[in-house]
Scaffold this motif. Structure first.
Motif, short mmCIF file in Angstrom:
data_model
loop_
_atom_site.label_atom_id
_atom_site.label_comp_id
_atom_site.label_asym_id
_atom_site.label_seq_id
_atom_site.Cartn_x
_atom_site.Cartn_y
_atom_site.Cartn_z
N ASP A 67 3.59 -6.58 -6.84
CA ASP A 67 3.26 -7.77 -7.64
C ASP A 67 2.62 -8.84 -6.77
OD1 ASP A 67 3.85 -7.23 -10.27
OD2 ASP A 67 5.88 -8.05 -10.23
N ARG A 68 3.12 -8.96 -5.54
CA ARG A 68 2.65 -10.05 -4.67
C ARG A 68 1.39 -9.69 -3.90
NH1 ARG A 68 6.53 -13.71 -2.75
NH2 ARG A 68 6.11 -13.26 -0.58
N HIS A 69 1.31 -8.43 -3.47
CA HIS A 69 0.21 -8.07 -2.55
C HIS A 69 -0.85 -7.20 -3.19
CE1 HIS A 69 2.40 -9.83 0.80
NE2 HIS A 69 3.48 -9.22 0.36
N GLY A 70 -0.64 -6.73 -4.41
CA GLY A 70 -1.63 -5.86 -5.05
C GLY A 70 -1.64 -4.46 -4.45
N VAL A 71 -2.68 -3.69 -4.78
CA VAL A 71 -2.71 -2.28 -4.38
C VAL A 71 -3.90 -1.97 -3.47
CG1 VAL A 71 -1.43 -1.37 -6.34
CG2 VAL A 71 -3.89 -1.74 -6.56
N GLU A 72 -4.45 -3.01 -2.88
CA GLU A 72 -5.61 -2.83 -1.99
C GLU A 72 -5.35 -1.76 -0.93
OE1 GLU A 72 -9.48 -4.51 -0.94
OE2 GLU A 72 -8.17 -4.81 -2.65
N ASP A 73 -4.25 -1.91 -0.18
CA ASP A 73 -3.96 -0.99 0.92
C ASP A 73 -3.70 0.42 0.39
OD1 ASP A 73 -4.08 -3.18 2.47
OD2 ASP A 73 -1.92 -3.30 2.90
N LEU A 74 -2.94 0.49 -0.68
CA LEU A 74 -2.60 1.80 -1.26
C LEU A 74 -3.87 2.51 -1.70
CD1 LEU A 74 -0.57 3.86 -2.41
CD2 LEU A 74 -0.39 2.43 -4.45
N ALA A 75 -4.74 1.81 -2.40
CA ALA A 75 -5.96 2.43 -2.91
C ALA A 75 -6.84 2.90 -1.75
CB ALA A 75 -6.72 1.44 -3.79
N ALA A 76 -6.98 2.06 -0.73
CA ALA A 76 -7.84 2.43 0.40
C ALA A 76 -7.29 3.66 1.12
CB ALA A 76 -7.94 1.25 1.36
N ASP A 77 -5.98 3.67 1.35
CA ASP A 77 -5.37 4.81 2.05
C ASP A 77 -5.51 6.08 1.22
OD1 ASP A 77 -4.73 3.10 4.05
OD2 ASP A 77 -2.57 3.05 3.66
N LEU A 78 -5.26 5.98 -0.10
CA LEU A 78 -5.32 7.19 -0.92
C LEU A 78 -6.75 7.71 -1.03
CD1 LEU A 78 -2.77 6.47 -3.82
CD2 LEU A 78 -2.50 8.02 -1.89
N ARG A 79 -7.71 6.81 -1.06
CA ARG A 79 -9.12 7.25 -1.10
C ARG A 79 -9.44 8.14 0.09
NH1 ARG A 79 -13.22 4.99 -4.44
NH2 ARG A 79 -14.87 5.62 -3.02
N ARG A 80 -8.88 7.74 1.23
CA ARG A 80 -9.12 8.53 2.45
C ARG A 80 -8.29 9.81 2.45
NH1 ARG A 80 -9.29 3.49 4.97
NH2 ARG A 80 -7.06 3.55 5.33
#
Lengths: 386, 384
Positions: A189-202
């Motif tokens: 909720d606080r930090h969004g999914v930016e890191d998760l999306a970037a890591d999963l894309r890779r």
């Protein structure tokens, strides 16, 4: 207190909230009286109509209810079920709970916390659901309790013969120390999914392309749909959640939105324990007393402390399982600490009519039916289901 | 509301369902806080087994009591945590600050106590991010309307309203008078119900300061059976913590202002309010009010008064009485109060706690006011 004109619904679990919704839809003032939170948080946020006959999964629950009803007292036509499910779906959508626009014509599949597919009738859009079982890609979160992704994939494959691939996300260190799904949800909720999306894309391998991605149910308390949409956009495939253990985020979200909507419709909430219903009055343990327009008991109490009342009048203490005899006499209610001197009231709850919803997978239907019956009883109707 | 007290040793009822933790607003934003189950019933079990360690972050609890209200097994979770706090103690560097903050009635008598300069505040452990209260506009002359043979009610003027929100006190007095009630403001001088000390883990201090208020209320005319409260925390503390945990009794029927309004105001009053143009208002039912009474009365008041109410949807705003004024809690308090709610900047938000109003006013950028203030304004607009 201004609740005299309102019907008092005692209990804020699914049956109580369903009764409050039906009354609100009929423009009847409601006040919900409850001592705890109710049981929605025990579930991932889905409603069962009839999931199993014996051990076999059911695809068309309407047909079973029509021809071989699991509870002989419950005789509703396909149309009657459609009307009452429809009223709830309308309310849930108005409350911002992502449920289908039309009442489903059959069960769909979803996943339990062990990864095993099971039939369900209505689930929120954040939860994985499908008409046809299919190859999946499961994502585990390292450090999150209950995210046992290898086991869940093996269970899925064993149960339905479809392939389930697995990836594990290594989150930032601050999150990896947090086992609790509640903390993970707050983090997203606080930090969004930016890191998760970037890591999963890779990290996601080519073979995962085209398969729905299933993540643990920790995608936020408040911003779930936005977070899942963002992942879906960035990863270019369907993304949904797999429910975890108690307390369930899906049920938490469902309850928040449902209660908040009911509040804005004018429903009142009284926090307190009912110690007496009788002589047309309700008495709480702190002394608050008033004369409600009617009483609907929805105290089926899966979490204990409640009583389950059958349509035959038999009551069971849900905390101990002890039979309490006929519940519709003042003496019997006094025996469970709920004196009801000559009171008229209706009851609602999934355990009515001898139903064992955990076995049959029809707790949602029993909540809908019994809440509708209680409302119809209060309105002086014959409970005809219309 | 739970019937259990801390005489709990033989009936340790925790089911370990963790619903309390799911409801805890602090647990979500404070990584060092292990949650109400760990700090309440789990700690209690360890203490019973002879282990006396306390948790270094137990004081991060805001004492909102949402955990306790959610418990299906009647565990007095929040009160066990308050007990845990009382065993933990505070470092000596905070003692001067806490001496003041557990006696908010001193602040009401000498409001300059809250106006210390930033460097001093920092040294004392007072938050420099949280807005501190300042005396509001001077009191407008309240119009008195007293019926011939009025029913008498006490109006509990809490320390915050007394020092920093005289407008609300005046509005409440005027409204109760309009509804045919003879109002006796109590106590005569600034006193505290003990809530701040109790929530801060100082039950003995709480008992002492609340005892003085109890004696004052004892001097109130016996005809005034009802005590109307303006602040949800004082309301719940006097009605619930006093008899159950502090051994005190008010001897009155303690009723929140909002409920009194819905009970006592005649239809003609509401009609007058509704003559003013319909006004969109937001509503925040404080955690303490939700736990003690429920939710919906504030919405009903707003609706009857010609408002179009919308709920803010916040569980606990983080003000926690004096919680947000403590430097070590300011980050959590600000995280809790700044959750995006969709409220329009500058909107009117109704809430029945002065410190919550102050905190939400700062963090949600709104005009947070007491329902009495708003209702009196509606009435004057409608009668103009």
């Amino acid at each position: 207190m201004r609740w005299e004109a309102a019907v008092a619904v005692v209990g804020r679990g699914p049956a109580g909230l369903a009764a409050a919704t039906f009354l609100t839809a009929a423009h009847i003032p409601v006040v919900v009286v409850a001592d705890g939170r109710g049981t929605l948080e025990l579930w991932s946020g889905e409603w069962h109509f009839l999931s199993r006959e014996g051990l076999e999964p059911v695809s068309d629950p309407y047909a079973v209810w029509e021809h071989r009803p699991p509870h002989p007292q419950v005789r509703w036509s396909r149309d009657a079920w459609g009307v009452w499910w429809g009223r709830l779906l309308d309310a849930w959508r108005a409350a911002g709970i992502p449920v289908p626009e039309r009442v489903p014509s059959r069960n769909c599949w979803t996943l339990g916390s062990a990864g095993v597919p099971r039939p369900t009738f209505v689930a929120a859009g954040w939860q994985y659901q499908t008409q046809e079982l299919e190859p999946l890609w499961l994502v585990g979160f390292s450090g999150l309790s209950d995210s046992l992704v290898d086991w869940q994939a093996a269970e899925y494959e064993a149960a339905c013969g479809r392939d389930a691939g697995v990836s594990v996300w290594e989150p930032p260190a601050e999150l990896q120390r947090e086992g609790s799904p509640l903390r993970w949800a707050a983090y997203f909720d606080r930090h969004g999914v930016e890191d998760l999306a970037a890591d999963l894309r890779r990290a996601l391998p080519a073979e995962s392309r085209g398969r729905p991605l299933v993540l643990p149910q920790v995608m936020g308390f408040r911003h779930t749909e936005a977070l899942l949409d963002e992942l879906q956009r960035r990863l270019d495939r369907p993304v949904a959640e797999l429910p975890l253990g108690v307390p369930c985020l899906g049920g938490w979200r469902w309850q928040q939105r449902w209660e908040s909507w009911l509040t804005d419709q004018g429903v009142g909430w009284i926090q307190g324990r009912v110690v007496q219903i009788g002589d047309g009055r309700i008495v709480l343990d702190d002394g608050r007393t008033w004369r409600p327009a009617g009483v609907i008991l929805a105290t089926g109490g899966v979490l204990g402390g409640g009583i389950a009342v059958g349509v035959d009048g038999q009551a069971v203490n849900t905390a101990t399982g002890d039979p309490l005899g006929m519940a519709l006499t003042a003496e019997d209610l006094e025996a469970v600490g709920l004196p009801a001197r000559g009171a008229g009231y209706a009851t609602a709850g999934r355990s009515l009519a001898g139903c064992q919803p955990d076995r049959e997978g029809d707790g949602g239907a029993m909540n809908v039916w019994s809440a509708a019956q209680a409302v119809a009883w209060w309105r002086g109707g014959a409970g005809s289901g219309s | 509301m739970k019937s259990a007290s801390l005489d709990w040793a033989d009936t340790d009822q925790c089911l370990k369902c963790n619903i309390c933790t799911a409801e805890c607003p602090v647990y979500r934003v404070d990584a060092a806080f292990p949650g109400p189950k760990a700090l309440g019933p789990d700690w209690y079990r360890r203490m019973q087994a002879g282990r006396t360690e306390t948790h270094p972050h137990v004081s991060d609890c805001t004492f909102c009591q949402l955990c306790e209200a959610a418990c299906p097994a009647d565990v007095p979770v929040a009160h066990l945590i308050a007990w845990h706090k009382s065993r933990a103690g505070e470092p000596w560097t905070r003692r001067l600050r806490d001496l003041v903050l557990t006696h908010p009635h001193w602040v009401a008598r000498w409001p300059r106590l809250m106006a210390v300069p930033r460097p001093v505040a920092r040294g004392l452990g007072i938050s420099t991010r949280s807005v501190r209260p300042s005396a509001g506009p001077s009191t407008p002359p309240a119009r008195r309307h007293v019926a011939a043979a009025p029913r008498r009610v006490g109006l509990l003027v809490d320390c915050y309203s007394r020092a920093f929100d005289r407008e609300t006190v005046a509005a409440a007095e005027a409204l109760l008078g309009l509804w045919g009630l003879a109002v006796i403001p109590v106590p005569g001088d600034s006193q505290c119900c003990g809530a701040a000390a109790y929530a801060g883990g100082q039950p003995e201090t709480a008992k002492r300061v609340a005892g003085a208020m109890e004696r004052s209320l004892g001097a109130l005319s016996p005809e005034a059976e009802t005590l109307v409260t303006l602040n949800a925390t004082c309301d719940a503390t006097i009605r619930e913590e006093w008899p159950r945990y502090l051994g005190l009794r008010s001897g009155r029927n303690v009723v929140p202002f909002t409920e009194m309004a819905l009970e006592a105001a005649p239809p003609s009053f509401w009609e007058t309010c509704r003559r003013a143009p319909v006004e969109k208002v937001w509503v925040h039912t404080t955690c303490r009010s939700r736990v003690a009474r429920g939710e919906g009365a504030l919405q009903q008041l707003a609706q009857e008064g010609g408002g179009a109410p919308r709920s803010l949807g916040l569980a606990c705003c983080g003000a926690g009485g004096s919680y947000a004024f403590k430097a070590e809690h300011e980050a959590v308090a600000h995280d809790l109060g700044s959750v995006p709610t969709g409220i329009d900047p500058g909107a009117v938000l109704l809430t029945d706690s002065g410190t919550c109003a102050l905190h939400l006013g700062q963090l949600q950028a709104v005009r947070a006011r007491h329902p009495a203030w708003w209702l009196y304004r509606r009435y004057r607009q409608g009668s103009a």
